[in-house]
Design a protein around this motif. Structure first.
Motif, short mmCIF file in Angstrom:
data_model
loop_
_atom_site.label_atom_id
_atom_site.label_comp_id
_atom_site.label_asym_id
_atom_site.label_seq_id
_atom_site.Cartn_x
_atom_site.Cartn_y
_atom_site.Cartn_z
N GLY A 31 3.61 -8.14 -14.29
CA GLY A 31 4.20 -9.35 -14.83
C GLY A 31 4.87 -10.19 -13.76
N THR A 32 5.03 -9.61 -12.56
CA THR A 32 5.69 -10.34 -11.47
C THR A 32 4.77 -11.39 -10.88
OG1 THR A 32 7.06 -8.42 -10.94
CG2 THR A 32 6.82 -10.11 -9.24
N SER A 33 3.52 -11.06 -10.63
CA SER A 33 2.49 -11.89 -10.01
C SER A 33 2.43 -11.67 -8.51
CB SER A 33 2.70 -13.38 -10.28
OG SER A 33 1.79 -14.17 -9.51
N ARG A 34 1.31 -11.10 -8.07
CA ARG A 34 1.10 -10.89 -6.63
C ARG A 34 1.07 -12.20 -5.89
NH1 ARG A 34 -1.95 -11.56 -2.75
NH2 ARG A 34 -3.22 -12.88 -4.06
N SER A 35 0.30 -13.16 -6.39
CA SER A 35 0.21 -14.45 -5.71
C SER A 35 1.54 -15.19 -5.75
CB SER A 35 -0.89 -15.32 -6.34
OG SER A 35 -0.63 -15.56 -7.71
N GLY A 36 2.23 -15.11 -6.90
CA GLY A 36 3.52 -15.77 -7.00
C GLY A 36 4.53 -15.19 -6.03
N ALA A 37 4.58 -13.86 -5.93
CA ALA A 37 5.53 -13.21 -5.03
C ALA A 37 5.24 -13.56 -3.57
CB ALA A 37 5.48 -11.69 -5.22
N THR A 38 3.97 -13.56 -3.19
CA THR A 38 3.63 -13.85 -1.79
C THR A 38 3.84 -15.33 -1.46
OG1 THR A 38 1.31 -14.06 -2.44
CG2 THR A 38 1.99 -11.97 -1.52
N VAL A 89 6.74 -6.54 -4.27
CA VAL A 89 7.50 -6.71 -5.52
C VAL A 89 6.54 -6.80 -6.70
CG1 VAL A 89 9.12 -8.20 -6.76
CG2 VAL A 89 9.40 -7.83 -4.31
N ALA A 90 5.31 -7.26 -6.44
CA ALA A 90 4.31 -7.44 -7.51
C ALA A 90 3.79 -6.12 -8.05
CB ALA A 90 3.15 -8.30 -7.01
N LEU A 91 4.24 -4.99 -7.51
CA LEU A 91 3.91 -3.71 -8.13
C LEU A 91 4.47 -3.66 -9.54
CD1 LEU A 91 4.54 -1.27 -5.14
CD2 LEU A 91 2.35 -1.66 -6.27
N ILE A 92 5.52 -4.43 -9.79
CA ILE A 92 6.07 -4.54 -11.14
C ILE A 92 5.17 -5.46 -11.94
CG2 ILE A 92 8.04 -5.27 -12.53
CD1 ILE A 92 9.78 -4.85 -10.02
N ALA A 120 0.83 -1.21 0.00
CA ALA A 120 0.00 0.00 0.00
C ALA A 120 0.86 1.26 0.00
CB ALA A 120 -0.92 -0.01 1.21
N LEU A 121 1.88 1.29 0.85
CA LEU A 121 2.73 2.48 0.95
C LEU A 121 3.56 2.69 -0.31
CD1 LEU A 121 3.91 2.13 4.67
CD2 LEU A 121 2.18 3.69 3.74
N LEU A 122 4.19 1.60 -0.79
CA LEU A 122 5.00 1.73 -2.01
C LEU A 122 4.13 2.03 -3.22
CD1 LEU A 122 7.60 -1.15 -1.50
CD2 LEU A 122 7.99 1.32 -1.36
N GLY A 123 2.90 1.47 -3.23
CA GLY A 123 2.00 1.75 -4.34
C GLY A 123 1.63 3.22 -4.41
N ILE A 126 5.48 3.66 -11.91
CA ILE A 126 5.52 2.29 -12.40
C ILE A 126 4.55 2.10 -13.55
CG2 ILE A 126 4.96 -0.10 -11.78
CD1 ILE A 126 6.09 0.49 -8.99
N LYS A 127 3.34 2.65 -13.42
CA LYS A 127 2.34 2.50 -14.48
C LYS A 127 2.80 3.14 -15.78
CE LYS A 127 -1.95 1.90 -11.88
NZ LYS A 127 -3.31 2.42 -11.63
N SER A 128 3.41 4.31 -15.70
CA SER A 128 3.82 5.01 -16.91
C SER A 128 5.00 4.32 -17.59
CB SER A 128 4.19 6.46 -16.59
OG SER A 128 5.31 6.52 -15.71
#
Length: 277
Positions: free
Chosen positions: A167-174, A162-165, A95-98, A105-107
């Motif tokens: 293609g990383t995958s939120r579920s995969g990272a966690t 890390v999933a803010l990037i 939340a904080l990094l987002g 990151i989006k741009s």
């Protein structure tokens, strides 16, 4: 709403639901699918976030008994209070990094080629972790999600960030992060499911409030159809994944990521597909 738009909404909803809880990146797949469908305007970006709520409702339904137990025990049950606190702590890093880095990151990264590179790198990391676990099985410190400490939750939350990037995958990272920190595969997967609830629901609310100027009541049918498609496909996926992890690791998903990423890069390089930005 035209038939073409309805079909796009259904396809995007299915993509979201079938990929949200697998370690293959739903955001990455949505960016690629949206590019192929020419569904990339500002309203489409909001749509991609909002239909996550449909997917997360599948988890809420699957774990409805557990969720009801936690909610009813928040004022009196130390176990429920600890579980909720762990979710809050795990949610905060993303939340904080987002809020700090989300726009940048989006741009810069919400494009097919960076997503494809993230697919490949993520796949290599999963292969490395699975191979390491086979050669040198980690000591399981945490048997269930109820045994997690605040430090465990914070570490998993950092992995999720890390999933803010894309293609990383939120579920995969966690999941992979939790396994590296001492959780067994089943507990890591379940905590990833539970952590998705505040993460995706709050992201949906935030996106709707922030982008309310580009939306209208005429968009409700499109969002509704997409969310229903996401709910149905996510429910099927969650049920399947819980059975799958009882006897399998994530190697097949790693190879899928690598092959898919290479195909996207090749198609972009050779002009086989004109990917929209």
């Amino acid at each position: 709403m035209t038939l073409a738009l309805a079909l796009k909404a259904i396809i995007m909803g299915l993509v979201e639901g079938f990929t949200e809880f697998l370690p293959i990146s739903s955001t990455g797949h949505l960016i690629l699918a949206g590019s192929l469908l020419d569904f990339t305007d500002e309203k489409a970006k909001v749509f991609e976030i909002v239909i996550q709520a449909g997917a997360i409702m599948a988890v809420c339904w699957e774990y409805r008994v557990r969720i009801a137990s936690v909610m009813s025990g928040l004022t009196s049950d130390p176990k429920a209070q600890k579980f909720m606190l762990n979710l809050i702590v795990a949610f905060l890093p993303l939340a904080l990094l987002g809020l700090l880095l989300g726009k940048m990151i989006k741009s810069a990264l919400f494009k097919p080629v960076p997503v494809a590179l993230a697919f490949i790198i993520g796949g290599i990391i999963i292969l490395w972790v699975e191979r390491r676990n086979k050669l040198n099985p980690p000591v399981v410190r945490v048997e269930t999600v109820d045994d997690m400490t605040l430090l465990d939750a914070f570490k998993v939350g950092c992995a999720q960030a890390v999933a803010l990037i894309p293609g990383t995958s939120r579920s995969g990272a966690t999941i992979i992060g939790a396994m590296m920190f001492g959780l067994p595969r089943k507990a890591a997967t379940e905590f990833s499911f539970f952590l998705a609830i505040p993460t995706l629901l709050l992201a949906t609310v935030y996106s709707l409030i922030k982008e309310r100027d580009v939306l209208s009541m005429a968009d409700v049918p499109m969002f509704g159809i997409g969310s229903i498609a996401a709910f149905i496909s996510a429910f099927l996926c969650v049920r399947w994944l819980l059975r799958y992890i009882s006897t399998h690791d994530f190697t097949v998903f790693a190879w899928y990521r690598i092959v898919f990423g290479i195909v996207v890069l090749a198609s972009s390089h050779y002009g086989w597909v004109v990917w929209a930005e």
